[in-house]
Design a protein around this motif. Structure first.
Motif, PDB file in Angstrom:
ATOM      1  N   SER A  13      63.310  26.045  31.732  1.00  0.00           N
ATOM      2  CA  SER A  13      62.941  24.661  31.437  1.00  0.00           C
ATOM      3  C   SER A  13      61.618  24.325  32.098  1.00  0.00           C
ATOM      4  O   SER A  13      61.225  24.952  33.064  1.00  0.00           O
ATOM      5  CB  SER A  13      64.044  23.714  31.917  1.00  0.00           C
ATOM      6  OG  SER A  13      64.216  23.806  33.311  1.00  0.00           O
ATOM      7  N   THR A  15      58.896  20.995  33.260  1.00  0.00           N
ATOM      8  CA  THR A  15      58.738  19.566  33.483  1.00  0.00           C
ATOM      9  C   THR A  15      57.290  19.252  33.778  1.00  0.00           C
ATOM     10  O   THR A  15      56.627  19.997  34.503  1.00  0.00           O
ATOM     11  CB  THR A  15      59.612  19.104  34.677  1.00  0.00           C
ATOM     12  OG1 THR A  15      60.972  19.409  34.413  1.00  0.00           O
ATOM     13  CG2 THR A  15      59.470  17.597  34.903  1.00  0.00           C
ATOM     14  N   THR A  28      62.632  13.772  40.342  1.00  0.00           N
ATOM     15  CA  THR A  28      63.773  14.682  40.383  1.00  0.00           C
ATOM     16  C   THR A  28      63.470  15.944  39.586  1.00  0.00           C
ATOM     17  O   THR A  28      63.013  15.865  38.441  1.00  0.00           O
ATOM     18  CB  THR A  28      65.032  14.001  39.822  1.00  0.00           C
ATOM     19  OG1 THR A  28      65.341  12.852  40.608  1.00  0.00           O
ATOM     20  CG2 THR A  28      66.218  14.958  39.842  1.00  0.00           C
ATOM     21  N   ALA A  30      65.024  20.101  38.704  1.00  0.00           N
ATOM     22  CA  ALA A  30      66.286  20.827  38.590  1.00  0.00           C
ATOM     23  C   ALA A  30      66.110  22.277  38.984  1.00  0.00           C
ATOM     24  O   ALA A  30      65.027  22.859  38.828  1.00  0.00           O
ATOM     25  CB  ALA A  30      66.812  20.744  37.152  1.00  0.00           C
ATOM     26  N   SER A  33      63.985  25.417  36.991  1.00  0.00           N
ATOM     27  CA  SER A  33      62.923  24.763  36.240  1.00  0.00           C
ATOM     28  C   SER A  33      61.555  25.182  36.753  1.00  0.00           C
ATOM     29  O   SER A  33      61.406  25.632  37.887  1.00  0.00           O
ATOM     30  CB  SER A  33      63.050  23.239  36.342  1.00  0.00           C
ATOM     31  OG  SER A  33      62.815  22.808  37.683  1.00  0.00           O
ATOM     32  N   PHE A  70      65.784  17.076  44.802  1.00  0.00           N
ATOM     33  CA  PHE A  70      66.938  17.567  44.053  1.00  0.00           C
ATOM     34  C   PHE A  70      68.159  17.503  44.953  1.00  0.00           C
ATOM     35  O   PHE A  70      68.053  17.493  46.186  1.00  0.00           O
ATOM     36  CB  PHE A  70      66.712  18.994  43.521  1.00  0.00           C
ATOM     37  CG  PHE A  70      66.819  20.071  44.566  1.00  0.00           C
ATOM     38  CD1 PHE A  70      67.991  20.803  44.733  1.00  0.00           C
ATOM     39  CD2 PHE A  70      65.743  20.360  45.395  1.00  0.00           C
ATOM     40  CE1 PHE A  70      68.080  21.797  45.691  1.00  0.00           C
ATOM     41  CE2 PHE A  70      65.821  21.359  46.359  1.00  0.00           C
ATOM     42  CZ  PHE A  70      66.999  22.076  46.507  1.00  0.00           C
ATOM     43  N   THR A  73      74.336  21.127  44.235  1.00  0.00           N
ATOM     44  CA  THR A  73      75.677  21.024  43.653  1.00  0.00           C
ATOM     45  C   THR A  73      76.583  22.159  44.102  1.00  0.00           C
ATOM     46  O   THR A  73      77.743  22.218  43.703  1.00  0.00           O
ATOM     47  CB  THR A  73      75.590  21.029  42.118  1.00  0.00           C
ATOM     48  OG1 THR A  73      74.950  22.234  41.686  1.00  0.00           O
ATOM     49  CG2 THR A  73      74.792  19.825  41.620  1.00  0.00           C
TER      50      THR A  73
END
Length: 682
Positions: A13, A15, A28, A30, A33, A70, A73
């Protein structure tokens, strides 16, 4: 026992970062990315208040900052990096904090990673914790890209081998891993002497049986190199090997049960040998590097291999060590990088590495000076592959002497030029030398690694950064061809009387076996492309890589933790393109040229058409060029087996004898050009 590795997230990805000039307005990002940080222009002066171990030169602070954030998780280890080829060594530095903007707690920082201007920081993360990333303009206000990704596991956990003696394998000369009995499983060719050949055939479960073949006295042995390819297209691989007195060909019979010796009369000091279709006529030719004179070609006229000296590497005193055939400019024609000894490493008199561009008419032009590939290192071989998965073949120029520098990592810019990205690659810290440099994905993470000098595997991460495996292997520097010798999808290494079996890990893979019909039987020179969530990977099918050994002709891909594959595209030397959608991972695929439902002959699909199709009894052929003369017709099944050689009379073909099914019709014109069409028999 296979080890389970932590998750490695593919970077795909992208950004574009805009407003992030204050900690409390951090953008933000990820994991997995790549982010573009625009030039420092609009920031109002908010900069990191703590430098976490970094200092401001002459106490002059940075004036501007860029902020990102970020939230973790999971518990893991991540890396943030500006060590990317598109940054061209941009001067960045990074600081990572935990906590909120009113209470920033230092996690780590980095500036000038491994002597580069780039930033590269690996740090642990804890579930639920918010992390803040800051870049400042202390050294540069230019835009740059950065990546944030889950770090790969420690090198010592990635890969291990079990060294296993195998009865029948013999060392002494350079060996070969390739399928020799037509079952597409890698076998081992060893113990080639003046009077015998030993082939150790792979059996199910990684066991082996050996057969000894008597040979006519060759005088020549593979003391310098060996290569394999089916140059008569009979379904069984033949061999070329060389010594200090020339080359010998071993030609397999129609059942692969005996070999005929063809000792060529030319006497010269042979280095790397290859099978390759030099003039793209569908027949494999052979190439041999000459250490003392211009190189040698053996051109295939369909019956004989005819000797020609010169034309590709004509330096009068030779110094030609490794010819590595790949499509460097993505024009569908095979090119060649020539590793040179450089007269003791000095490059005196212009005897330096060369790169030959295929002109498409059987001739080749050395473009090394303009491509920035005229390297003066004493190079016995180089590793060729797409190390950053951008769709262009790069070159790691190996060294066998440090007299003119270390190993040189060259990125293909995609515009006919290459840039050295050795600084910060890990190779700038390697001072060992060696003859063999070959690129394979040993840990199946989706990024090419390099088996190179010092018997070290350098793990690639897709950003031209390589980490040496700290595990040691009982490898000699000479005899170490690569292939899958127990058919488990992980690449093994043969060395002396032993096989180093790859113990594997949890990563996934795909292996392709190619069978040419219009192209040469092995598909040597084909470009294979693999597409998935990771983007794109490419391989070129090559006979003879590195300096002296022969590794598998099967095409191998690792895909890391991914299991879904979008498609595989095979671009054959003939121009035919086969596409396979959604193949399952962890399997071997056999692809016959032109056999897929969406096969396209890109260069010759306007030559003829057939009707009716499907057909009952007789096919009518319509030639778009009425003056074209068709010399013969052949019909193959989808396994590449010749089924029928029908008469071509009044542009019709009788196919009543065919059983119901799908076939390939191949027409050849008077000049020997072949044209393919798929037919369906009712």
């Amino acid at each position: 026992m296979k080890k389970t590795l932590p998750l490695i997230v593919a970077i795909f990805s992208f950004t574009l970062a805009m407003a992030q000039e204050h900690c409390d307005s951090a953008l933000t990002v990820a994991l997995g990315s790549t982010t573009t940080a625009p030039a420092f222009t609009n920031e109002t002066g908010a900069i990191p208040t703590q430098l976490c171990g970094l200092t401001n030169q002459n106490n002059v602070p940075a004036t501007k900052g860029k902020w990102y954030t970020f939230t973790a998780t999971e518990n893991n280890t991540v890396t943030i990096s500006t060590l990317l080829p598109q940054n061209n060594n941009a001067d960045t530095r990074v600081i990572v904090y935990s906590g909120d903007c009113t209470n920033l707690v230092c996690v780590g920082s980095n500036d000038d990673y491994n002597g580069t201007n780039s930033s590269f920081l690996t740090f642990p993360i804890t579930t639920g914790t918010v992390y803040t990333i800051a870049f400042d303009n202390r050294y540069s206000s230019a835009a740059f890209d950065f990546t944030l990704f889950v770090a790969p596991p420690p090198a010592e956990d990635r890969l291990s081998f079990t060294s296993t003696p195998v009865v029948g394998i013999a060392g002494g000369n350079n060996n070969c891993i390739v399928d020799m009995n037509g079952d597409y499983k890698d076998d081992i060719v060893s113990a080639v002497s003046n009077t015998q050949l030993v082939i150790t055939y792979q059996q199910p479960g990684g066991t082996f049986t050996s057969t000894t073949f008597a040979l006519t006295n060759t005088v020549v042995q593979p003391t310098w190199s060996i290569a394999a390819g089916d140059y008569d297209n009979n379904g069984y691989n033949d061999l070329i090997y060389g010594s200090g007195s020339g080359v010998t060909f071993l030609k397999a019979n129609a059942t692969g049960t005996a070999y005929t010796t063809d000792r060529k009369t030319q006497s010269y000091l042979v280095q790397r040998t290859n099978f390759v279709d030099i003039d793209n006529d569908g027949k494999l030719d052979a190439f041999a590097c000459d250490d003392n004179a211009p190189n040698r070609r053996y051109m295939n006229d369909g019956t004989n291999l005819n000797h020609i000296q010169g034309g590709i590497g004509d330096f009068a005193s030779g110094g030609n060590y490794a010819s590595l055939w790949s499509d460097f400019n993505n024009d569908g024609k095979i090119d060649m990088h020539l590793s040179k000894c450089g007269q003791g490493g000095s490059g005196v008199g212009g005897n330096i590495n060369q790169m030959f561009q295929n002109n498409g008419d059987g001739t080749y032009t050395n473009i090394a000076p303009t491509a920035n590939m005229a390297d003066p290192e004493q190079t016995w071989s180089s590793a060729v592959g797409d190390f950053n998965n951008d769709g262009w073949m790069d070159v790691i120029v190996g060294v066998n002497s440090l007299s003119n520098g270390n190993t040189n990592v060259k990125r293909n810019n995609g515009d006919g030029t290459f840039t050295s990205v050795t600084a910060g690659s890990g190779y700038d810290l390697i001072t060992t030398t060696g003859r063999e440099y070959v690129a394979h994905d040993f840990d199946n993470d989706g990024f090419l690694d390099v088996l190179n000098s010092g018997s070290t595997i350098m793990f690639g991460d897709g950003t031209f950064h390589f980490t040496p495996n700290p595990n040691t292997y009982p490898l000699s520097t000479v005899d170490r061809p690569v292939g899958d010798l127990n058919d488990d999808g992980f690449l093994d290494i043969q060395n002396g009387n032993n096989v180093l079996f790859n113990n594997g890990n949890a990563n996934h893979w795909l292996k392709l076996n190619l069978q040419g019909v219009q192209s040469n039987r092995n598909g040597i020179g084909a470009r294979v492309e693999l597409y998935g969530a990771w983007g794109k990977q490419i391989r070129d099918v090559e006979s003879g890589t590195g300096f002296q050994n022969m590794s598998s002709l099967n095409t191998h891909f690792g895909i890391g933790t991914e299991t879904a594959i979008d498609k595989v595209v095979i671009k054959w030397p003939s121009g035919t393109v086969d596409t396979i959608f959604n193949p399952s991972s962890d399997q071997s695929l056999l692809v016959v040229e032109g056999s897929t439902l969406l096969a396209v002959n890109q260069s010759k699909n306007d030559t003829f058409t057939v009707y009716p199709n499907p057909v009952n009894d007789v096919i009518n052929v319509k030639l778009y060029n009425p003056s074209m003369v068709i010399s013969n017709a052949s019909i193959y099944d989808l396994n590449g087996k010749l089924i029928l050689s029908p008469n071509f009379i009044n542009q019709t073909i009788d196919v009543k004898s065919l059983t119901t099914g799908t076939y390939l019709l191949i027409l050849k014109d008077a000049q020997g050009n072949a044209y393919t069409q798929k037919i369906l028999k009712k």
